[in-house]
Design a protein around this motif. Structure first.
Motif, PDB file in Angstrom:
ATOM      1  N   GLN A 199       0.831  -1.211   0.000  1.00 35.42           N
ATOM      2  CA  GLN A 199       0.000   0.000   0.000  1.00 35.42           C
ATOM      3  C   GLN A 199       0.862   1.256   0.000  1.00 35.42           C
ATOM      4  N   HIS A 246       1.343   3.871  -3.145  1.00 34.62           N
ATOM      5  CA  HIS A 246       1.015   5.295  -3.029  1.00 34.62           C
ATOM      6  C   HIS A 246       2.130   6.154  -3.621  1.00 34.62           C
ATOM      7  N   SER A 279       1.924   5.970  -7.235  1.00 34.38           N
ATOM      8  CA  SER A 279       0.748   6.650  -7.791  1.00 34.38           C
ATOM      9  C   SER A 279       0.956   8.152  -7.931  1.00 34.38           C
ATOM     10  N   LEU A 332      -3.903   3.367   4.588  1.00 29.52           N
ATOM     11  CA  LEU A 332      -2.983   4.392   4.101  1.00 29.52           C
ATOM     12  C   LEU A 332      -3.391   5.753   4.643  1.00 29.52           C
ATOM     13  N   VAL A 364      -2.382   9.606   4.149  1.00 32.01           N
ATOM     14  CA  VAL A 364      -1.573  10.532   3.355  1.00 32.01           C
ATOM     15  C   VAL A 364      -1.446  11.866   4.083  1.00 32.01           C
TER      16      VAL A 364
END
Lengths: 336, 336
Positions: A165, A169, A172, A323, A325
């Motif tokens: 994960q 990220h 991404s 996750l 952020v």
DNA sequence: CTGTTAGCGCTTTCAT
DNA sequence: ATGAAAGCGCTAACAG
């Protein structure tokens, strides 16, 4: 000096057997009798001697909690939660801190928990077959937190997935050159998180079609100092990573520190994501993968207590990670 | 199933009394006999039932350790050290984590340690007279770590002096406008360090002929977040301090963070000194006052164990603190 | 130096 | 619903 069950019996005008029943809330005691006993016990400030009760009943009303450290975030959190749950259930918590390799050996040699606990909770220790056998030979339920083994009840997170994960990220938001700051994979305590988290990191890169680069994987202590040192090595690389996945928040803090000392910006020059979401992560504005520690501890304690009562479902539970952020990775498309 | 003392006696061809003596290393056992008993016990993998032994002997071989937190540096360090010392002495460690005000009240209400420990170690809790009476009524030795009370054995540092050392250092490098980041002085756990460290701060300023300024004293949580918030308040002051004394390293970390976020330099714009010298202070290059935690824990455990054996010296020991100068205050004469 | 014996203070049948 | 009595597995006098 201090009141015994006989004193209570005498004062209440009943037998000691009745006192024992009444005080423990057993059925088949007339309400009036129970009240009388309770009153007498209260007056004498009576409490049953745990040792006598344990000897007679065979139940220790104690669970042994085995940890490799008490002074690290994860374990302190576990102890805290477990202690509360046990206390609420009327159990004592006997703490065993293995410390180093010598302490660990001595522990499994002597098995100091023998004959004194009803159950054992082992946190994050990967045990050898012999060590597992030692525990199993106690004849009491054994629960595992942070690892899984057939025949034991356990709770854990999916470290591989969680690491995946985190790296996913980073990918991404455009990163292709991602470094790993990880725990020593052959430390004496043989923790599995470093192994699994590294695997998750590698899997994510592979799935993104990025070739693994061993020089971008730097291992060390699971501490601020370890992360700091690892980051120095990574900054020294010819092809410097634009993003870092640190296997623990503590390591990430160290990395952030080193990055800032090098007068680089986060996340513009180097993005960082950690692992844990421990108490200071929000304040540090650190992106991370949250693992539910208190939930793991609560879950396993409840099931361990049930196992003492004979509920023998030796299942494993995997709790989800999430996750989170924050600022250390927030900039979208920062790298092109 | 599991061997009892009778099995050992039978196998060794002696009485159970002899087994008991031999295994506990009591005198007046012939060497040959002892060897035979040891061999038999080894063969049967025998270990005495702690509950039976405790019931018969009246000794619990356990000390209760009472802490307000397990997940803070200071207490984790204490537990770690005490656990090691107790284990070595053959004692169990029963952990009691008071948690919040409710837990604390419940604890002193029920006194779960009654009849199950030989001694009690209380870390950093300021107790009411009633609470002290409750402990004293256990009839077992009670030791205090981090505070002092007549009639109890204790170990602590001199918080006033230590804080004085810190501020004196700031003064010595030229600062005159010194802010305080401190702990809440009326928190429910009633810790004394915040009070004493603030006193030391004020004393040092007074002795330097500097008038106290209440606005330069900001209190909050004893955490990174608390320090960070406090520093924000201090930076907002019209007459901004040139130096900060934080009552704990954690708070100092938060302060450093806020300072850097404000694009100010340390120590050029703001110097910072902490308190504790905990594990990360060196890495953070934080000046601080070191307090010997392990030494306090070791000292008090040894004396508590001695007290169980009847050595009733109810003395208080004060261990020295030490100024540790690092980068956050290193620049000499930075302010003129 | 070793064995006998009486508890330690409860819990738990088994009667009643 | 309650009581009598037999342990639980040791330790600690006390004898010898």
């Amino acid at each position: 000096m201090v009141a015994s069950i006989e004193d209570v019996a005498r004062l209440a005008g009943v037998s000691i057997a009745t006192v024992s029943r009444a005080l423990r809330g057993l059925p088949d005691v007339a309400t009036a009798t129970r009240d009388r006993v309770l009153a007498a016990a209260g007056e004498l400030d009576y409490i049953a001697s745990p040792f006598a009760a344990r000897l007679a009943s065979g139940r220790a009303a104690t669970v042994g909690v085995v940890v490799p450290f008490v002074n690290r975030w994860f374990f302190a959190e576990v102890i805290d939660t477990v202690e509360t749950a046990l206390r609420k259930a009327g159990f004592d918590l006997l703490l065993y801190n293995l410390g180093d390799e010598a302490g660990r050996a001595a522990f499994f040699d002597v098995m100091p928990m023998r004959k004194r606990v009803d159950a054992v909770l082992v946190a994050s220790l990967v045990l050898s077959d012999e060590e597992f056998d030692s525990l199993a030979s106690l004849g009491s339920p054994v629960a595992l937190l942070g690892l899984e083994r057939p025949g034991f009840l356990s709770v854990r997170i999916d470290d591989i997935r969680a690491a995946y994960q985190a790296v996913e990220h980073l990918l991404s938001i455009g990163h292709r050159r991602i470094g790993l700051i990880g725990g020593d994979t052959d430390d004496p305590m043989r923790f599995t998180p470093p192994l699994h988290r590294r695997d998750g990191y590698r899997d994510a890169l592979r799935d993104a079609g990025i070739e693994a680069d061993p020089t971008a994987e730097v291992l060390g202590y699971f501490t601020i100092g370890g992360g700091s040192a690892a980051m120095e090595a990574l900054l020294g690389l010819a092809d410097r990573p634009t993003a870092i996945f640190a296997e623990s928040d503590e390591m990430a803090y160290g990395a952030l520190r080193t990055i800032r000392r090098a007068h680089l910006r986060v996340p513009e020059d180097v993005a960082v994501i950690g692992f844990d979401d421990q108490s200071n992560a929000e304040l540090m504005d650190l992106s991370t993968v949250r693992q539910p520690v208190a939930e793991q501890a609560t879950d396993i304690t409840a099931r361990l207590l049930a196992a003492i009562d004979g509920d023998v479902e030796r299942t494993n539970v995997v709790l989800p990670t999430e996750l989170v952020v924050r600022g250390t990775t927030r900039t979208e498309c920062s790298v092109y």
